[in-house]
Motif scaffolding. Structure first.
Motif, PDB file in Angstrom:
ATOM      1  N   ARG A 285     -21.323  -6.516 -33.616  1.00 19.85           N
ATOM      2  CA  ARG A 285     -22.539  -6.828 -32.878  1.00 19.85           C
ATOM      3  C   ARG A 285     -22.631  -6.100 -31.543  1.00 19.85           C
ATOM      4  NH1 ARG A 285     -24.762 -11.708 -34.691  1.00 19.85           N
ATOM      5  NH2 ARG A 285     -25.567 -12.209 -32.628  1.00 19.85           N
ATOM      6  N   CYS A 286     -21.465  -5.763 -30.947  1.00 20.74           N
ATOM      7  CA  CYS A 286     -21.516  -5.269 -29.575  1.00 20.74           C
ATOM      8  C   CYS A 286     -20.979  -3.849 -29.408  1.00 20.74           C
ATOM      9  CB  CYS A 286     -20.742  -6.217 -28.655  1.00 20.74           C
ATOM     10  SG  CYS A 286     -19.014  -6.401 -29.115  1.00 20.74           S
ATOM     11  N   LEU A 287     -20.696  -3.133 -30.496  1.00 18.62           N
ATOM     12  CA  LEU A 287     -20.178  -1.777 -30.327  1.00 18.62           C
ATOM     13  C   LEU A 287     -20.465  -0.951 -31.569  1.00 18.62           C
ATOM     14  CD1 LEU A 287     -17.426  -1.521 -32.238  1.00 18.62           C
ATOM     15  CD2 LEU A 287     -16.446  -2.886 -30.414  1.00 18.62           C
ATOM     16  N   ASN A 288     -20.323   0.339 -31.401  1.00 18.89           N
ATOM     17  CA  ASN A 288     -20.387   1.265 -32.523  1.00 18.89           C
ATOM     18  C   ASN A 288     -18.991   1.857 -32.687  1.00 18.89           C
ATOM     19  OD1 ASN A 288     -20.705   3.416 -34.271  1.00 18.89           O
ATOM     20  ND2 ASN A 288     -22.681   4.038 -33.443  1.00 18.89           N
ATOM     21  N   PRO A 289     -18.275   1.529 -33.765  1.00 18.95           N
ATOM     22  CA  PRO A 289     -16.897   2.021 -33.900  1.00 18.95           C
ATOM     23  C   PRO A 289     -16.812   3.538 -33.956  1.00 18.95           C
ATOM     24  CG  PRO A 289     -17.656   1.011 -35.943  1.00 18.95           C
ATOM     25  CD  PRO A 289     -18.676   0.681 -34.898  1.00 18.95           C
ATOM     26  N   VAL A 290     -17.903   4.200 -34.345  1.00 24.01           N
ATOM     27  CA  VAL A 290     -17.903   5.665 -34.344  1.00 24.01           C
ATOM     28  C   VAL A 290     -17.649   6.182 -32.927  1.00 24.01           C
ATOM     29  CG1 VAL A 290     -19.343   7.719 -34.645  1.00 24.01           C
ATOM     30  CG2 VAL A 290     -19.363   5.924 -36.373  1.00 24.01           C
ATOM     31  N   ALA A 291     -18.263   5.543 -31.934  1.00 29.84           N
ATOM     32  CA  ALA A 291     -18.099   5.981 -30.549  1.00 29.84           C
ATOM     33  C   ALA A 291     -16.633   5.928 -30.130  1.00 29.84           C
ATOM     34  CB  ALA A 291     -18.950   5.115 -29.620  1.00 29.84           C
ATOM     35  N   ASP A 292     -15.963   4.817 -30.447  1.00 35.92           N
ATOM     36  CA  ASP A 292     -14.559   4.691 -30.059  1.00 35.92           C
ATOM     37  C   ASP A 292     -13.673   5.650 -30.840  1.00 35.92           C
ATOM     38  OD1 ASP A 292     -14.789   2.830 -28.039  1.00 35.92           O
ATOM     39  OD2 ASP A 292     -14.641   1.109 -29.376  1.00 35.92           O
ATOM     40  N   LEU A 293     -13.994   5.891 -32.113  1.00 38.80           N
ATOM     41  CA  LEU A 293     -13.168   6.810 -32.890  1.00 38.80           C
ATOM     42  C   LEU A 293     -13.347   8.247 -32.409  1.00 38.80           C
ATOM     43  CD1 LEU A 293     -11.106   7.061 -35.097  1.00 38.80           C
ATOM     44  CD2 LEU A 293     -12.957   7.199 -36.786  1.00 38.80           C
ATOM     45  N   VAL A 294     -14.558   8.621 -32.000  1.00 35.05           N
ATOM     46  CA  VAL A 294     -14.762   9.943 -31.403  1.00 35.05           C
ATOM     47  C   VAL A 294     -13.924  10.068 -30.135  1.00 35.05           C
ATOM     48  CG1 VAL A 294     -16.437  11.432 -30.227  1.00 35.05           C
ATOM     49  CG2 VAL A 294     -17.059  10.318 -32.371  1.00 35.05           C
TER      50      VAL A 294
END
Length: 563
Positions: A285-294
């Protein structure tokens, strides 16, 4: 048992959090008599069992049946629920808006809507920032007028989050803690909304860099999380969470590990999260895991993979920061500046959400040779930090101001960067603490070479332990520039991730990258990246040296375990 008995059993199981039993009871009720209540109950049970796609489809069918039976009040409640789920879980704005419009139309005909108008206002608040706080405030008023405690809890949390987001931390915190008091004292009836309240509190605490907001509720958080399986509220949950935040919301677990420098654990969580998001469309709900993996791939120096991950997410606001970090790593600082300036324009009314991007803009602007923009960005970071006074925001302030001072060769740089490193460490953010220490070493180098070497070596050792390959390489290069060796030989095998241990074992068997890929069900390119990381982390020059190292340092059975 007749259909009514099965319905009663299903409702009781839902209230107790016995999701599988509820599903079975509602399925039996449906097989006995195909009613809207059986269909809707089954949908709710499937939602809790983490099958939101089926749940939303069934609730849409229940909505049509309720309409056909003239039960428009209940149909309106289902329409609002569907709108909120499509928006929060899938980011399907058009479908969410469609259901919201349908609910709006029905409410004009419903005479006994009670608190439904408040739920509609809450959903409208969640639809966008424009007037969100005012809409949430009106929802709170309606909730209190009609005694709807669930709505009051969620609307208070939303109003508090909106207040914090626009800079009114005191008023927002008051709402958040009031809502948590109501939630933890058992005033609410539906566990979904207690879960939403907890998610909101954790998100705001992260936004402010203030874990103290969560501390008073920590015991309840862990106990509450352990009592229920939370389905789509926590779409990537596991039972192995260890940190306080991930003890409740393991969907955020990868992000927590990334911030705290546990990169191997972050990689495992984030890869799983991205895979599930791609295959199911469901996301935290509060994040995009793609952003953290990048972000993680940039830290590891795996820039091609980071760029591939961003495909399709280039315009996602949550990816702006990691994308800018990638731009800088690829020597495209001007592109990073343009990306960040655009994202900050979209966050003009949200100073705390904008702070991490402004901090990144300092780096990008300095890389692009724009000292004026870097200085202005640092001042804006300082202004925000002055309102929250949290250690994390103070660290960002000193780090931004210190980098600008370093670029202008100001003597203030050393003091600011030392303060930043300490504040980041105090906030439990070792990775930015290491970056600040390396910048501190650069500020010391002209006048105290020995101390500069000490600081840089300390940062290098910590970065190596975390597996931040690219950052560690920069620290090693800085030390070589001072005429000293950054690394003194092969390092501890404990630096390797679980997957890298597996790959090293297969290298020892003499397998090629293609053969390793086939054995581990990964791509040849990924296998090559793992081998490269192993050589870098261990300070080795070839696969032959890696095999020799493994024979001396790995258990003899490790390579054979993969046969």
């Amino acid at each position: 048992m007749n259909g009514r008995d099965h319905l009663a059993a299903g409702s009781g199981a839902l209230a107790r959090g016995e999701w599988a039993a509820a599903r079975d009871a509602f399925q039996q009720a449906w097989s006995t008599e195909e009613t809207a209540d059986a269909l809707d109950g089954l949908a709710q049970a499937l939602w809790w069992l983490n099958d939101p796609a089926a749940a939303l489809a069934l609730r849409a069918r229940a909505f049509a049946r309720l309409r056909g039976e003239g039960r428009d009040t209940e149909a309106t409640a289902v329409a609002i629920w569907l709108a909120r789920q499509y928006r929060s879980l899938y980011r399907r704005t058009q479908m969410a808006d469609g259901w919201l419009s349908r609910a709006r139309s029905l409410l004009t005909e419903v005479t006994d809507g009670r608190s439904l108008r408040g739920w509609l206002l809450l959903a409208e608040s969640e639809a966008g920032p424009l007037g969100a706080g005012t809409l949430a405030d009106r929802a709170v008023v309606i909730a209190r007028e009609h005694g709807d405690r669930d709505l009051e809890i969620v609307a208070l949390m939303r109003r508090g989050a909106c207040a914090v987001d626009t800079g009114d931390v005191a008023r927002g915190s008051s709402d958040l803690h009031e809502a948590m008091t109501a939630a933890t004292s058992g005033e609410g009836h539906d566990v979904q909304y207690l879960g939403e309240a907890l998610c909101t509190l954790l998100e705001v605490a992260s936004l402010l860099g203030d874990p103290g907001m969560v501390a008073p509720w920590a015991e309840f958080l862990v106990g509450f999380r352990s009592s229920y399986a939370f389905g789509p509220l926590l779409p990537f949950e596991t039972m192995a969470a260890t940190d306080l935040i991930s003890a409740f919301c393991t969907g955020c677990c990868g992000g927590v590990y990334l911030v705290t420098g546990r990169l191997d654990a972050a990689e495992e969580q984030l890869e799983r999260a991205v895979t599930q998001m791609v295959t199911t469309g469901l996301r935290p709900r509060c994040l995009n895991p793609v952003a953290d993996l990048v972000e993680l791939r940039v830290l590891q120096g795996r820039l091609e993979e980071a760029e591939a991950l961003l495909t399709g997410f280039e315009d996602d606001l949550e990816c702006a920061g990691p994308a800018a970090a990638l731009d800088c790593a690829l020597a495209r600082p001007r592109r990073a500046v343009d990306r960040l300036v655009g994202a900050l324009g979209a966050l003009a009314g949200s100073p705390y959400r904008a702070l991490p991007l402004r901090a990144r803009l300092v780096d990008a602007a300095l890389g692009a040779g724009d000292a004026v923009l870097a200085g202005e960005s640092a001042r804006q970071v300082a202004e925000v930090a002055a309102t929250t006074r949290t250690p994390l925001h103070r660290a960002h302030r000193d780090d931004a101001l210190g980098k600008v001072a370093l670029a202008s060769e100001s003597p203030d740089a050393t003091t600011l960067l030392r303060s930043a490193a300490l504040a980041f460490a105090e906030s439990g953010a070792p990775l930015p603490a290491c970056r600040a220490r390396l910048a501190l070493a650069r500020s010391l180098a002209p006048r105290d070479r020995g101390l500069a070497v000490t600081e840089a070596r300390s940062a290098l050792q910590a970065l190596d332990r975390m597996g931040a390959t690219a950052e560690a390489d920069r620290a090693a290069a800085f030390l070589r520039g001072l005429g000293v060796r950054g690394r003194t030989g092969p390092r501890d095998v404990g630096l390797l991730s679980r997957r890298e241990h597996e790959v090293l074992g297969l290298v020892t068997e003499g397998l090629s990258n293609a053969e390793i890929a086939e054995r581990l069900f990964i791509t040849t390119k990924t296998a090559g990246h793992h081998v490269s990381n192993i050589l870098t982390k261990l300070g080795l020059r070839s696969r032959t040296e890696a095999a020799a190292f493994a024979l001396l340092n790995l258990p003899a059975r490790q390579g054979r375990d993969h046969r």
